[in-house]
Design a protein around this motif. Structure first.
Motif, short mmCIF file in Angstrom:
data_model
loop_
_atom_site.label_atom_id
_atom_site.label_comp_id
_atom_site.label_asym_id
_atom_site.label_seq_id
_atom_site.Cartn_x
_atom_site.Cartn_y
_atom_site.Cartn_z
N ALA A 141 5.22 2.53 -8.25
CA ALA A 141 3.78 2.74 -8.36
C ALA A 141 3.04 1.98 -7.27
O ALA A 141 2.05 2.47 -6.71
CB ALA A 141 3.29 2.30 -9.74
N GLU A 142 3.52 0.79 -6.95
CA GLU A 142 2.89 -0.02 -5.90
C GLU A 142 3.16 0.58 -4.52
O GLU A 142 2.28 0.61 -3.66
CB GLU A 142 3.41 -1.45 -5.98
N GLY A 147 0.71 2.56 2.89
CA GLY A 147 1.01 3.41 4.02
C GLY A 147 2.47 3.29 4.40
O GLY A 147 3.18 2.41 3.90
N ARG A 148 2.94 4.17 5.30
CA ARG A 148 4.36 4.19 5.67
C ARG A 148 4.86 2.83 6.18
O ARG A 148 5.89 2.33 5.73
CB ARG A 148 4.60 5.27 6.73
N ASP A 149 4.14 2.23 7.12
CA ASP A 149 4.57 0.94 7.69
C ASP A 149 4.54 -0.17 6.65
O ASP A 149 5.43 -1.02 6.59
CB ASP A 149 3.70 0.57 8.88
N ASP A 150 3.50 -0.16 5.82
CA ASP A 150 3.38 -1.19 4.79
C ASP A 150 4.46 -1.06 3.74
O ASP A 150 4.91 -2.05 3.16
CB ASP A 150 2.00 -1.11 4.13
N ARG A 151 4.90 0.17 3.48
CA ARG A 151 5.96 0.38 2.49
C ARG A 151 7.24 -0.31 2.93
O ARG A 151 7.91 -0.97 2.14
CB ARG A 151 6.22 1.88 2.31
N ALA A 152 7.59 -0.10 4.21
CA ALA A 152 8.83 -0.70 4.73
C ALA A 152 8.77 -2.22 4.64
O ALA A 152 9.76 -2.87 4.25
CB ALA A 152 9.03 -0.26 6.18
N ALA A 153 7.61 -2.80 4.98
CA ALA A 153 7.46 -4.25 4.92
C ALA A 153 7.55 -4.75 3.48
O ALA A 153 8.17 -5.79 3.20
CB ALA A 153 6.13 -4.66 5.55
N TYR A 154 6.95 -4.01 2.57
CA TYR A 154 6.95 -4.39 1.16
C TYR A 154 8.37 -4.36 0.60
O TYR A 154 8.80 -5.28 -0.11
CB TYR A 154 6.05 -3.46 0.37
N LEU A 155 9.10 -3.30 0.92
CA LEU A 155 10.48 -3.20 0.45
C LEU A 155 11.34 -4.33 0.99
O LEU A 155 12.20 -4.87 0.30
CB LEU A 155 11.08 -1.84 0.86
N THR A 157 10.36 -7.37 1.74
CA THR A 157 10.06 -8.61 1.02
C THR A 157 10.76 -8.66 -0.33
O THR A 157 11.06 -9.74 -0.85
CB THR A 157 8.54 -8.76 0.81
N LEU A 158 11.04 -7.48 -0.89
CA LEU A 158 11.72 -7.42 -2.19
C LEU A 158 13.24 -7.38 -2.03
O LEU A 158 13.97 -7.39 -3.03
CB LEU A 158 11.27 -6.17 -2.95
N GLY A 159 13.70 -7.32 -0.78
CA GLY A 159 15.14 -7.25 -0.55
C GLY A 159 15.73 -5.89 -0.82
O GLY A 159 16.93 -5.76 -1.08
N LEU A 160 14.89 -4.84 -0.74
CA LEU A 160 15.35 -3.47 -0.99
C LEU A 160 15.48 -2.70 0.31
O LEU A 160 14.62 -2.80 1.18
CB LEU A 160 14.36 -2.75 -1.92
N LYS A 161 16.54 -1.92 0.42
CA LYS A 161 16.77 -1.13 1.63
C LYS A 161 15.96 0.17 1.63
O LYS A 161 15.63 0.70 2.68
CB LYS A 161 18.26 -0.81 1.77
N GLU A 162 15.67 0.68 0.46
CA GLU A 162 14.94 1.94 0.35
C GLU A 162 14.24 2.02 -0.99
O GLU A 162 14.54 1.25 -1.92
CB GLU A 162 15.89 3.12 0.51
N ALA A 163 13.31 2.94 -1.10
CA ALA A 163 12.60 3.14 -2.36
C ALA A 163 13.51 3.79 -3.40
O ALA A 163 14.41 4.55 -3.05
CB ALA A 163 11.37 4.02 -2.12
N GLY A 164 13.25 3.47 -4.65
CA GLY A 164 14.05 4.06 -5.72
C GLY A 164 13.89 5.56 -5.78
O GLY A 164 14.83 6.28 -6.16
N LEU A 165 12.73 6.07 -5.40
CA LEU A 165 12.49 7.51 -5.41
C LEU A 165 13.45 8.24 -4.48
O LEU A 165 13.92 9.33 -4.79
CB LEU A 165 11.05 7.81 -5.01
N ASP A 166 13.77 7.61 -3.34
CA ASP A 166 14.71 8.23 -2.40
C ASP A 166 16.09 8.36 -3.03
O ASP A 166 16.77 9.39 -2.89
CB ASP A 166 14.80 7.40 -1.12
#
Length: 262
Positions: A141-142, A147-155, A157-166
């Motif tokens: 949800a967050e 935006g696309r660039d902010d998503r990558a940075a956010y992931l 910081t969480l130690g995630l390689k990709e979004a769960g939706l992918d």
């Protein structure tokens, strides 16, 4: 989607966290719906079968096999059937005949590796021939607000390689035996979906029936080669563009340009 996280501020209708029990509750409701649907068809099919309707007789046989399982508390997808019966079985429109994908909604800290709750669901999925994916709905949800660039940075910081939706999308495609191919031109690039094992003419037909009827060949570049070479021109110069004929089986990620006769 099943709850696989603990949060005192989020109540559960049963007052406990038990994803397996939640799954069984949903499955029971679906089986009861299928049971009711099939039982209402038996009399009509029986009369037609007695009247010599071959199709009705074959359908009734499938219905009875499915009913035996449902009455025993098992989903209709377990019904034994021959390849030539698949279409008729599909036409029954049974909810418990559909492939199953369990989405485990976990807490933020478990988004990468899951937790004890999601692992229990994964074990059930393996036993049932289903698929399970753990994602954090809160994180997704967050991400949706960024935006696309902010998503990558956010992931990151969480130690995630990709979004769960992918991961969810890939799991769904794998479960349904689907692959994606691309068409790219000066104006737009598009993704198309076909069943795994589809040949080039069938893929062309997804775009337009004329492409399939007049199929000549498919100029094909593997996705990795397309990216590594910087596009079609680079791939062509590097000798990575292939000319594939009618028997070519489309691979996931292929970038294709179809040649056809009008």
């Amino acid at each position: 989607v099943v709850r696989c996280f603990e949060d005192g501020e989020v109540t559960h209708v049963e007052g406990r966290i038990d994803p397996i029990a939640d799954i069984e509750t949903v499955e029971t409701e679906l089986m009861l719906a299928d049971l009711d649907s099939l039982e209402r068809r038996v009399d009509t099919l029986g009369k037609k079968a007695k009247g010599g309707d071959k199709e009705a007789k074959e359908t009734l046989d499938l219905v009875n096999r499915a009913l035996a399982l449902l009455r025993d508390g098992k989903p209709a997808r377990l019904a034994e059937r021959k390849p030539e019966e698949e279409r008729t079985f599909h036409m029954l429109g049974l909810l418990t005949a559909l492939p199953v994908l369990y989405v485990c909604n976990v807490d933020e800290g478990s988004a990468e590796g899951g937790n004890d709750y999601s692992r229990r669901v994964e074990q059930k999925a393996v036993a049932d021939g289903a698929v399970a994916v753990a994602i954090s709905a809160k994180i997704e949800a967050e991400i949706a607000l960024l935006g696309r660039d902010d998503r990558a940075a956010y992931l990151e910081t969480l130690g995630l390689k990709e979004a769960g939706l992918d991961r969810l999308i890939r799991a769904g495609y794998a479960l349904l035996h689907l692959v994606t191919f691309f068409t790219a031109g000066p104006k737009e690039a598009r993704a198309w979906t076909v069943t795994r094992g589809s040949k080039a003419p069938q893929a062309a037909g997804v775009i337009h029936s004329d492409f399939e009827r007049g199929f000549i060949r498919a100029e094909t570049i593997a996705y990795d080669d397309y990216v590594a070479c910087g596009g079609e021109a680079g791939a062509r110069d590097a000798g990575k563009l292939r000319l594939e004929g009618k028997d070519y089986v489309v691979q996931d990620g292929d970038v294709m340009h179809f040649r056809f006769a009008t």
